[in-house]
Enzyme design. Sequence first.
Site, PDB file in Angstrom:
ATOM      1  N   ASP A  11       0.850  -1.179   0.000  1.00  0.00           N
ATOM      2  CA  ASP A  11       0.000   0.000   0.000  1.00  0.00           C
ATOM      3  C   ASP A  11       0.893   1.237   0.000  1.00  0.00           C
ATOM      4  OD1 ASP A  11      -2.449   1.390   0.127  1.00  0.00           O
ATOM      5  OD2 ASP A  11      -2.284   1.572   2.301  1.00  0.00           O
ATOM      6  N   ASP A  13      -0.250   5.036   0.980  1.00  0.00           N
ATOM      7  CA  ASP A  13      -0.489   5.919   2.124  1.00  0.00           C
ATOM      8  C   ASP A  13      -0.528   5.119   3.417  1.00  0.00           C
ATOM      9  OD1 ASP A  13      -0.939   8.635   0.900  1.00  0.00           O
ATOM     10  OD2 ASP A  13      -2.391   7.468  -0.239  1.00  0.00           O
ATOM     11  N   LYS A 182      -9.713  -2.413  -3.186  1.00  0.00           N
ATOM     12  CA  LYS A 182      -9.636  -3.033  -1.865  1.00  0.00           C
ATOM     13  C   LYS A 182     -10.865  -2.677  -1.030  1.00  0.00           C
ATOM     14  CE  LYS A 182      -5.835  -0.851  -0.993  1.00  0.00           C
ATOM     15  NZ  LYS A 182      -4.689  -0.291  -0.263  1.00  0.00           N
ATOM     16  N   ASP A 207      -1.459  -1.025   5.918  1.00  0.00           N
ATOM     17  CA  ASP A 207      -1.625  -0.391   7.224  1.00  0.00           C
ATOM     18  C   ASP A 207      -3.048  -0.536   7.750  1.00  0.00           C
ATOM     19  OD1 ASP A 207      -2.574   1.521   5.210  1.00  0.00           O
ATOM     20  OD2 ASP A 207      -2.795   2.906   6.901  1.00  0.00           O
TER      21      ASP A 207
END
Length: 257
Positions: A11, A13, A182, A207
């Site tokens: 990922d 961010d 996602k 995250d």
Amino acid sequence: MRSTSQCWLTDMDGVLVHEDRALPGAAEFLARLIEKARPFLVLTNNSIYTPRDLAARLARTGLSVPEQAIWTSALATATFLDDQLPGGSAYVIGEAGLTTALHEVGYTLTDVDPDFVVLGETRTYSFEAITRAVRLIGNGARFIATNPDVTGPSAEGPLPATGSVAAMITKATGREPYFVGKPNPMMFRSALNRIEAHSESTTMIGDRMDTDVVAGIEAGLDTILVLTGSTREADVERYPFRPGRVLPSIAEVIDLV
């Protein structure tokens, strides 16, 4: 312990960057992937920007990622539609990342009898465009959305995002969209195809438990949760599934490559 993964998905961010600053270890992690010639993709649910735009954004933070190593929900959506109905047509609410991706797979963008209504993220949602989408779906267009995120970040606070606008259209039409990004593992499978990787030898780093980790597990990938973004360590126990590893940051992943 070194990972057995040959390919990597990560990922963006909360893993590599946070509010336009590179997170510690991100540059070294990317350099290690390139040094070891590991196939990799940087994933994002953001459909606003093209890979070239995002590569430039990452470069401003000091991270060097080639545009061909960036996989967005817009690209995944275009790939899905090209598989479903090659050469089809779509009415699009979105920005350059989405319209460019659809053009590149040969889709015609139209507001007259389209095969699909495709909803992406934009900072300029208009009542007129949403009304048009509602009427087209009512007339039989199939409803697709790039991702289910209900809010997005900004310097001033959260903004309504694709999932929020999709909910409004669903309320008006009674039609739920098919979300490609996602946590749909479809996005990861299309990413694996892009780099000719196999799930058994690929790791996903994210995250968020509710998007990155669950989709990684459902796609059959090894998963790593880093604690530099949305999910705190105390939150992990609330979920009925677990990542393969929980690490403080991307810096601890470097030695696993």
